[in-house]
Design an enzyme around this catalytic site. Structure first.
Site, mmCIF file in Angstrom:
data_model
loop_
_atom_site.group_PDB
_atom_site.id
_atom_site.type_symbol
_atom_site.label_atom_id
_atom_site.label_comp_id
_atom_site.label_asym_id
_atom_site.label_seq_id
_atom_site.Cartn_x
_atom_site.Cartn_y
_atom_site.Cartn_z
ATOM 1 N N GLU A 269 48.348 68.675 -6.506
ATOM 2 C CA GLU A 269 49.693 68.333 -5.533
ATOM 3 C C GLU A 269 50.550 69.282 -6.078
ATOM 4 O O GLU A 269 51.094 69.654 -7.136
ATOM 5 C CB GLU A 269 50.037 67.016 -6.011
ATOM 6 N N LYS A 331 50.749 63.183 3.743
ATOM 7 C CA LYS A 331 50.766 61.937 2.577
ATOM 8 C C LYS A 331 51.303 60.839 3.560
ATOM 9 O O LYS A 331 52.437 60.942 4.268
ATOM 10 C CB LYS A 331 51.670 62.028 1.381
ATOM 11 N N CYS A 383 48.058 61.752 -5.015
ATOM 12 C CA CYS A 383 48.703 61.021 -5.777
ATOM 13 C C CYS A 383 48.679 59.448 -5.633
ATOM 14 O O CYS A 383 47.451 59.121 -5.809
ATOM 15 C CB CYS A 383 50.227 61.537 -6.168
#
Length: 504
Positions: A269, A331, A383
């Site tokens: 990330e 995301k 994540c």
């Protein structure tokens, strides 16, 4: 009645019951990673059921709240590391904020205790209370955007009842664990009279054991793809410092220099700590290296673009596939405070933790195609997203395998990264697919379709983890039908409990 049961009944009418509820909740995280003392969860849930028995709705709600408060105060303690060590927040204020979060999450336990006592569901306690707790876990996955952490089922990933995960997800494993804990308490208290709980235990554990080794999907071992997962170990306090931008990219490029030619080279990330339009030259050079050797290059990188009206810029936490790969994913589930600030006009700048760098991201669209790597569809998760069972269930359907990239440097050496990694393993078990996990400082790993760790890089060092991933076809029951079957089962258990209560 056993000595333990006599003791429980002696203290239940007193305020000591509240303290016991708090302690029982605080013990629950010991069943999760890194300790995974899963029998502790059975004790905690069994004790909760015993404390709730015969209580008024109001007292039962308080007991359930304190159980939830203890669970989150201990289980969410890694938040203090994020706030104090990397958010420049004082210890007293960090602890106060943790207490607030624990109390907020514990509010979802209030209706569990109230409903349980109000409708006298303790007649089938080993079925009804676990059903309510599972519904509470489901609520935690979406209320106020969700915080789907500390689900009981995660602690049982290495037990026979993990066999229920491909059918009902982690919720099914939580239900099986809850039934087990309360049934054991009932068996200890009632002995031979508790034949129904005993039969239920047999069905759950023998059934789970028989289901556990089943391969629900078809993993093609003939199409092995070589992978290199690059772990840069960039200090979190330097992550977004301007003077570290070029240094960070150089670290990752040096680590990857010998990896081109592998099918997939994966960076974690925000491995490139600048926006994509600022890194065009760097990305062009890296893509050229990948193309020369026929590699797919996958990396986390922030992305900026105009909104549709071109009146402002939108910022995304993204993952891109280049070289012999294609696609860009934004995301969808952002971390509160870390990636966006709720009630921003009020909170932004109030304390240093509410003004972290890169905390103004935009939510990605719900419908996004998987990335393509070496002509294989790969479902990407960034994540926190891997913690959402239903998001993974939905996005994994068209994918041959899954990838999750993260920067668990925010958690330091707390229990947070271990809890996070345990969730990744459960997602693999639920979907019957391999998962590649690339992180900045650990836990970087390859997990197979049964949720077993194939290989893992050492933590807190710069490293490259080499291995193979295999594409899969087909769907597990959980992938096909999602959360509806387990919610329906919980509803049936509650109806059965209500009917038994009224009849008696």
């Amino acid at each position: 009645m056993s000595r333990l049961s006599q003791l429980m009944h002696a203290v239940r009418p007193t305020p000591a019951a509240f303290w016991l509820a708090l302690i029982a909740g605080a013990l629950m995280p010991l069943a999760l990673a890194p300790l995974t003392w899963w029998p502790v969860a059975l004790l905690g849930i069994g004790l909760l059921a015993d404390l709730l028995e015969g209580q008024s709705p109001r007292r039962a709600a308080k007991i359930a709240f304190l159980f939830g408060f203890g669970l989150w105060l201990h289980g969410g303690s890694w938040l203090v590391v994020s706030m104090h060590d990397f958010g420049n927040t004082s210890w007293p204020l960090s602890l106060a904020l943790l207490t607030f979060v624990a109390a907020l999450m514990a509010l979802l336990f209030l209706p569990i205790g109230w409903i349980y006592a109000r409708f006298k569901l303790d007649k089938l306690a080993w079925l009804t209370l676990p059903a309510l707790l599972v519904m509470g876990e489901w609520l935690r996955s979406w209320v106020l955007t969700g915080f789907p952490w500390l689900m009981t089922g995660y602690g049982f990933i290495d037990t026979p009842i993990a066999g229920w995960a491909p059918l009902f997800g982690v919720y099914g494993v939580s239900l099986a664990a809850g039934i087990t804990g309360i049934a054991l308490f009932k068996i200890v208290r009632e002995g031979k009279k508790a034949y129904l709980p005993l039969v239920t235990l047999g069905v759950i554990w023998i059934g789970g054991g028989l289901l556990n080794p089943i391969a629900w999907t078809q993993v093609d071992r003939s199409q092995a793809m070589s992978v290199s997962l690059v772990q840069g170990n960039i200090p979190q306090e330097s992550k977004w410092a301007l003077e570290w931008r070029d240094k960070t990219v150089k670290i990752y490029r040096d680590l990857s220099a010998q990896e081109w030619g592998r099918d997939i080279v994966l960076w974690p990330e925000a491995a490139i700590p600048m926006f994509a339009h600022e890194a065009q030259d760097v990305l062009a050079d890296i893509e050229n290296d990948a193309l020369k050797q026929g590699s797919a290059f996958v990396t986390g990188i922030p992305y900026a673009t105009w909104n549709k009206a071109r009146t402002g810029v939108l910022f995304y936490n993204s993952i891109a596939a280049m070289g012999d790969g294609l696609g860009l994913y934004h995301k969808q589930q952002l971390v509160p405070i870390g990636e966006y600030i709720p009630f921003e006009d009020w909170l932004r700048g109030a304390i240093p933790f509410f003004d972290l760098p890169m905390s103004s991201f935009t939510w990605g669209p719900s419908k996004q195609a998987p990335l393509l790597v070496k002509a294989q569809p790969m479902a990407p998760f960034i994540c926190y997203e891997i913690a959402y069972p239903e998001l993974v269930q939905r996005l994994s359907k068209p994918a041959a395998f899954l990838t999750t990239i993260s920067n668990d440097g925010w958690f330091g050496r707390s229990i947070g990264p271990d809890q996070h990694f345990e969730m990744v393993r459960m997602r693999a078990k639920e979907t019957g697919r391999y998962i590649l996990r690339g992180t900045n400082n650990g836990i970087t790993a390859i997990i197979n379709d049964q949720g077993t760790v194939v290989s893992q890089a050492p933590r807190f060092v710069a490293a490259v983890l080499r291995g193979e991933v295999y594409p899969a076809q087909g769907f597990t029951f959980w992938q096909r039908f999602g959360v509806q079957p387990i919610l329906a089962l919980c509803a049936l258990l509650l109806v059965a409990g209500l009917l038994v209560s009224r009849r008696r």
